[in-house]
Design a protein around this motif. Structure first.
Motif, PDB file in Angstrom:
ATOM      1  N   ASP A  82      51.403 -76.720  26.153  1.00 33.16           N
ATOM      2  CA  ASP A  82      50.653 -77.153  27.340  1.00 33.16           C
ATOM      3  C   ASP A  82      49.369 -77.866  26.927  1.00 33.16           C
ATOM      4  OD1 ASP A  82      52.524 -75.970  29.059  1.00 33.16           O
ATOM      5  OD2 ASP A  82      51.397 -74.093  29.185  1.00 33.16           O
ATOM      6  N   PHE A  83      48.646 -77.250  25.996  1.00 36.75           N
ATOM      7  CA  PHE A  83      47.381 -77.832  25.537  1.00 36.75           C
ATOM      8  C   PHE A  83      47.611 -79.182  24.875  1.00 36.75           C
ATOM      9  CE2 PHE A  83      45.886 -73.216  25.034  1.00 36.75           C
ATOM     10  CZ  PHE A  83      45.328 -73.201  26.297  1.00 36.75           C
ATOM     11  N   LEU A  84      48.645 -79.273  24.042  1.00 33.68           N
ATOM     12  CA  LEU A  84      48.924 -80.538  23.362  1.00 33.68           C
ATOM     13  C   LEU A  84      49.327 -81.626  24.358  1.00 33.68           C
ATOM     14  CD1 LEU A  84      50.825 -79.300  20.187  1.00 33.68           C
ATOM     15  CD2 LEU A  84      48.512 -80.254  20.306  1.00 33.68           C
ATOM     16  N   GLY A  85      50.070 -81.251  25.398  1.00 32.48           N
ATOM     17  CA  GLY A  85      50.440 -82.219  26.431  1.00 32.48           C
ATOM     18  C   GLY A  85      49.215 -82.756  27.159  1.00 32.48           C
ATOM     19  N   GLU A  86      48.290 -81.840  27.493  1.00 34.24           N
ATOM     20  CA  GLU A  86      47.052 -82.271  28.157  1.00 34.24           C
ATOM     21  C   GLU A  86      46.216 -83.140  27.229  1.00 34.24           C
ATOM     22  OE1 GLU A  86      44.650 -79.372  30.359  1.00 34.24           O
ATOM     23  OE2 GLU A  86      46.343 -77.985  30.189  1.00 34.24           O
ATOM     24  N   LEU A  87      46.170 -82.756  25.955  1.00 38.50           N
ATOM     25  CA  LEU A  87      45.398 -83.519  24.985  1.00 38.50           C
ATOM     26  C   LEU A  87      45.959 -84.927  24.819  1.00 38.50           C
ATOM     27  CD1 LEU A  87      43.016 -83.432  23.039  1.00 38.50           C
ATOM     28  CD2 LEU A  87      44.539 -82.433  21.317  1.00 38.50           C
ATOM     29  N   VAL A 108      37.753 -82.212  23.401  1.00 34.35           N
ATOM     30  CA  VAL A 108      37.151 -81.260  22.464  1.00 34.35           C
ATOM     31  C   VAL A 108      37.506 -79.828  22.866  1.00 34.35           C
ATOM     32  CG1 VAL A 108      34.956 -80.319  21.618  1.00 34.35           C
ATOM     33  CG2 VAL A 108      35.290 -82.799  21.736  1.00 34.35           C
ATOM     34  N   ILE A 109      37.438 -79.535  24.143  1.00 37.42           N
ATOM     35  CA  ILE A 109      37.792 -78.199  24.644  1.00 37.42           C
ATOM     36  C   ILE A 109      39.258 -77.894  24.336  1.00 37.42           C
ATOM     37  CG2 ILE A 109      38.130 -76.834  26.741  1.00 37.42           C
ATOM     38  CD1 ILE A 109      35.591 -78.316  27.843  1.00 37.42           C
ATOM     39  N   LEU A 110      40.133 -78.856  24.581  1.00 39.76           N
ATOM     40  CA  LEU A 110      41.556 -78.656  24.309  1.00 39.76           C
ATOM     41  C   LEU A 110      41.809 -78.476  22.821  1.00 39.76           C
ATOM     42  CD1 LEU A 110      42.995 -81.269  26.819  1.00 39.76           C
ATOM     43  CD2 LEU A 110      43.332 -78.786  26.914  1.00 39.76           C
ATOM     44  N   TYR A 111      41.103 -79.241  21.992  1.00 42.48           N
ATOM     45  CA  TYR A 111      41.228 -79.098  20.542  1.00 42.48           C
ATOM     46  C   TYR A 111      40.870 -77.679  20.123  1.00 42.48           C
ATOM     47  CZ  TYR A 111      39.704 -79.116  15.706  1.00 42.48           C
ATOM     48  OH  TYR A 111      39.507 -78.787  14.391  1.00 42.48           O
ATOM     49  N   LYS A 112      39.771 -77.144  20.671  1.00 48.07           N
ATOM     50  CA  LYS A 112      39.349 -75.791  20.324  1.00 48.07           C
ATOM     51  C   LYS A 112      40.380 -74.755  20.766  1.00 48.07           C
ATOM     52  CE  LYS A 112      34.373 -76.653  20.280  1.00 48.07           C
ATOM     53  NZ  LYS A 112      33.077 -76.351  20.909  1.00 48.07           N
ATOM     54  N   ARG A 113      40.978 -74.972  21.922  1.00 51.14           N
ATOM     55  CA  ARG A 113      42.016 -74.050  22.399  1.00 51.14           C
ATOM     56  C   ARG A 113      43.238 -74.102  21.493  1.00 51.14           C
ATOM     57  NH1 ARG A 113      41.714 -74.962  28.974  1.00 51.14           N
ATOM     58  NH2 ARG A 113      39.725 -73.907  29.255  1.00 51.14           N
ATOM     59  N   CYS A 114      43.638 -75.305  21.091  1.00 45.57           N
ATOM     60  CA  CYS A 114      44.768 -75.452  20.168  1.00 45.57           C
ATOM     61  C   CYS A 114      44.469 -74.749  18.847  1.00 45.57           C
ATOM     62  CB  CYS A 114      45.066 -76.929  19.898  1.00 45.57           C
ATOM     63  SG  CYS A 114      45.796 -77.824  21.271  1.00 45.57           S
ATOM     64  N   LYS A 115      43.277 -74.966  18.357  1.00 43.90           N
ATOM     65  CA  LYS A 115      42.889 -74.359  17.083  1.00 43.90           C
ATOM     66  C   LYS A 115      42.915 -72.831  17.180  1.00 43.90           C
ATOM     67  CE  LYS A 115      39.365 -74.602  13.541  1.00 43.90           C
ATOM     68  NZ  LYS A 115      38.142 -75.189  13.069  1.00 43.90           N
ATOM     69  N   LYS A 116      42.474 -72.290  18.302  1.00 42.89           N
ATOM     70  CA  LYS A 116      42.466 -70.840  18.516  1.00 42.89           C
ATOM     71  C   LYS A 116      43.890 -70.287  18.513  1.00 42.89           C
ATOM     72  CE  LYS A 116      40.965 -67.481  21.995  1.00 42.89           C
ATOM     73  NZ  LYS A 116      40.342 -67.349  23.320  1.00 42.89           N
ATOM     74  N   VAL A 117      44.791 -70.949  19.224  1.00 41.01           N
ATOM     75  CA  VAL A 117      46.181 -70.502  19.281  1.00 41.01           C
ATOM     76  C   VAL A 117      46.815 -70.576  17.893  1.00 41.01           C
ATOM     77  CG1 VAL A 117      48.467 -71.027  20.218  1.00 41.01           C
ATOM     78  CG2 VAL A 117      46.474 -71.102  21.709  1.00 41.01           C
ATOM     79  N   LEU A 118      46.572 -71.671  17.181  1.00 40.32           N
ATOM     80  CA  LEU A 118      47.136 -71.830  15.843  1.00 40.32           C
ATOM     81  C   LEU A 118      46.563 -70.817  14.858  1.00 40.32           C
ATOM     82  CD1 LEU A 118      47.263 -75.717  15.620  1.00 40.32           C
ATOM     83  CD2 LEU A 118      49.202 -74.138  15.778  1.00 40.32           C
TER      84      LEU A 118
END
Length: 75
Positions: free
Chosen positions: A12-17, A42-52
């Motif tokens: 979901d985050f990657l799609g929004e990004l 930037v917010i989406l990047y941080k969320r992706c990084k957190k999940v990863l």
């Protein structure tokens, strides 16, 4: 699928990004809209990084347990 606290997945985050990046690359946004898109990116990047990061931690735990199991079996 890897999920964040809010129940949204990495996908979901990657799609929004991807949508944010496409908007920025289009060149059709005003400066203010571009800054807003960049901030959201930037917010989406941080969320992706957190999940990863969580996924990486889980993998480390699993691989460490395999090493311990292999060592115990050799005894």
């Amino acid at each position: 699928m890897s999920e964040d606290k809010e129940g949204e997945t990495l996908e979901d985050f990657l799609g929004e990004l991807e949508k944010v990046v496409n908007g920025l690359e289009s060149g059709d946004l005003s400066l203010e809209d571009s800054l807003g898109h960049f901030e959201k990116g930037v917010i989406l990047y941080k969320r992706c990084k957190k999940v990863l990061s969580k996924a990486e931690s889980r993998i480390s735990v699993l691989t460490d347990s395999l090493k311990e199991d292999d060592w115990k079996e050799e005894e």
